[in-house]
Design a protein around this motif. Structure first.
Motif, PDB file in Angstrom:
ATOM      1  N   PHE A 169      -6.623  10.463   1.734  1.00  0.00           N
ATOM      2  CA  PHE A 169      -7.588  11.204   0.908  1.00  0.00           C
ATOM      3  C   PHE A 169      -6.970  11.567  -0.445  1.00  0.00           C
ATOM      4  CE2 PHE A 169      -8.998  13.308   5.192  1.00  0.00           C
ATOM      5  CZ  PHE A 169      -9.412  12.071   5.669  1.00  0.00           C
ATOM      6  N   PHE A 170      -5.647  11.544  -0.515  1.00  0.00           N
ATOM      7  CA  PHE A 170      -4.945  11.995  -1.725  1.00  0.00           C
ATOM      8  C   PHE A 170      -4.088  10.903  -2.380  1.00  0.00           C
ATOM      9  CE2 PHE A 170      -5.413  15.517   1.310  1.00  0.00           C
ATOM     10  CZ  PHE A 170      -6.278  16.315   0.591  1.00  0.00           C
ATOM     11  N   VAL A 171      -3.827   9.830  -1.631  1.00  0.00           N
ATOM     12  CA  VAL A 171      -3.056   8.695  -2.154  1.00  0.00           C
ATOM     13  C   VAL A 171      -3.920   7.446  -2.039  1.00  0.00           C
ATOM     14  CG1 VAL A 171      -1.021   7.231  -1.819  1.00  0.00           C
ATOM     15  CG2 VAL A 171      -0.849   9.706  -1.453  1.00  0.00           C
ATOM     16  N   PRO A 172      -4.172   6.741  -3.144  1.00  0.00           N
ATOM     17  CA  PRO A 172      -4.991   5.515  -3.063  1.00  0.00           C
ATOM     18  C   PRO A 172      -4.250   4.401  -2.327  1.00  0.00           C
ATOM     19  CG  PRO A 172      -4.183   5.843  -5.310  1.00  0.00           C
ATOM     20  CD  PRO A 172      -3.740   7.035  -4.517  1.00  0.00           C
ATOM     21  N   MET A 173      -4.613   4.180  -1.085  1.00  0.00           N
ATOM     22  CA  MET A 173      -3.885   3.217  -0.245  1.00  0.00           C
ATOM     23  C   MET A 173      -4.022   1.781  -0.734  1.00  0.00           C
ATOM     24  SD  MET A 173      -2.076   4.553   2.124  1.00  0.00           S
ATOM     25  CE  MET A 173      -1.762   6.307   2.187  1.00  0.00           C
ATOM     26  N   SER A 174      -5.060   1.503  -1.494  1.00  0.00           N
ATOM     27  CA  SER A 174      -5.226   0.146  -2.025  1.00  0.00           C
ATOM     28  C   SER A 174      -4.089  -0.215  -2.985  1.00  0.00           C
ATOM     29  CB  SER A 174      -6.567   0.022  -2.745  1.00  0.00           C
ATOM     30  OG  SER A 174      -6.628   0.939  -3.822  1.00  0.00           O
ATOM     31  N   GLU A 175      -3.416   0.811  -3.527  1.00  0.00           N
ATOM     32  CA  GLU A 175      -2.309   0.574  -4.468  1.00  0.00           C
ATOM     33  C   GLU A 175      -0.945   0.524  -3.771  1.00  0.00           C
ATOM     34  OE1 GLU A 175      -2.578   3.503  -7.569  1.00  0.00           O
ATOM     35  OE2 GLU A 175      -4.716   3.099  -7.898  1.00  0.00           O
ATOM     36  N   VAL A 176      -0.940   0.780  -2.457  1.00  0.00           N
ATOM     37  CA  VAL A 176       0.308   0.791  -1.679  1.00  0.00           C
ATOM     38  C   VAL A 176       0.418  -0.524  -0.905  1.00  0.00           C
ATOM     39  CG1 VAL A 176       1.575   1.939   0.194  1.00  0.00           C
ATOM     40  CG2 VAL A 176       0.228   3.307  -1.437  1.00  0.00           C
ATOM     41  N   VAL A 177       1.578  -1.152  -0.979  1.00  0.00           N
ATOM     42  CA  VAL A 177       1.812  -2.358  -0.177  1.00  0.00           C
ATOM     43  C   VAL A 177       2.805  -2.052   0.940  1.00  0.00           C
ATOM     44  CG1 VAL A 177       2.662  -4.740  -0.170  1.00  0.00           C
ATOM     45  CG2 VAL A 177       1.309  -3.898  -2.111  1.00  0.00           C
TER      46      VAL A 177
END
Length: 240
Positions: free
Chosen positions: A65-73
């Motif tokens: 909800f607080f970290v955009p997971m789409s930007e995390v690999v």
């Protein structure tokens, strides 16, 4: 539809998360395996189905909800225990490449079994101490996002976790009670380990309304060569 599923899916829909049938089935398998293995070893004190879905699964997903997971690999979960928060995050965000580190081999055996049961790809579970593993070239300064959920106080946690975060990456500490005092204690350790507090989010866990906090720390540079110190030292002699 059963009430636990209905409630869980409604809560996730409020956060624009919609589960596929496969993802729902993975959560159900996770719940059953957690309860089954918990009879043989201590994984959790929470085994009632609705409680597991809220206090473990939803709580784990709250990071997204607080970290955009789409930007995390790449994600590393330090002291993951029974797989929280990394496994629920992997179920919902299957593109993640997850590394789980835990010092208890029995928990790693459970996690290896769980990963197979859930048919998850790109998840490695490593037995060892964070202080030792952070010295390995393939893990050090390597991850987009590093997580820890209720593992230790911040001045200790920073030394466990920040060495795994790549420069410009994020460390997310998931906490219960107000972390202000811990953050004040942790000023020196953050400076030493090239960390900078970016945000502190407070929210209420649904149903039971208990308070949660997520601390996001930005990694400003590579880990200094002297950190982490040898295994056991951060707990005995926190950086202050």
């Amino acid at each position: 539809m059963d009430e636990v599923r209905k409630g869980f899916e409604e809560l996730l829909a409020e956060k624009q998360i919609v589960l596929s049938e496969r993802q729902w089935n993975q959560f159900e398998i996770y719940f059953r395996e957690l309860v089954s293995w918990n009879e043989k070893m201590n994984l959790t004190g929470i085994t009632e189905r609705e409680q597991v879905y809220i206090k473990h699964f939803y709580d784990s997903l709250s990071l997204s909800f607080f970290v955009p997971m789409s930007e995390v690999v790449t994600l590393a979960d330090i002291g993951s225990g029974a797989g929280f928060p990394s496994i629920p995050l992997k179920i919902v965000y299957p593109h993640l490449r997850v590394t789980i580190i835990d010092s208890l081999n029995k928990r790693i055996q459970f996690l290896d079994h769980l990963v197979k049961s859930l048919e998850l790809e790109h998840v490695q579970c490593i037995h060892g101490r964070a202080e030792d593993l952070a010295r390995k070239a393939e893990l050090r300064d390597s991850f987009d996002l590093v997580t820890a959920r209720a593992v230790a106080r911040m001045n200790v946690l920073n030394e466990f976790c920040l060495p795994f975060v790549k420069a410009s990456g994020l460390f997310a500490a998931m906490k219960g009670s107000d972390p202000d005092e811990e953050l004040q204690e942790a000023v020196f350790s953050l400076k030493q380990l090239r960390g900078e507090t970016k945000s502190v989010f407070r929210f209420e866990l649904p149903v039971e309304q208990s308070t949660r906090h997520i601390i996001l720390i930005h990694k400003t540079g590579s880990t200094p060569a002297k950190y982490p110190r040898k295994a056991g030292t951060p707990l005995k002699q926190p950086l202050v």
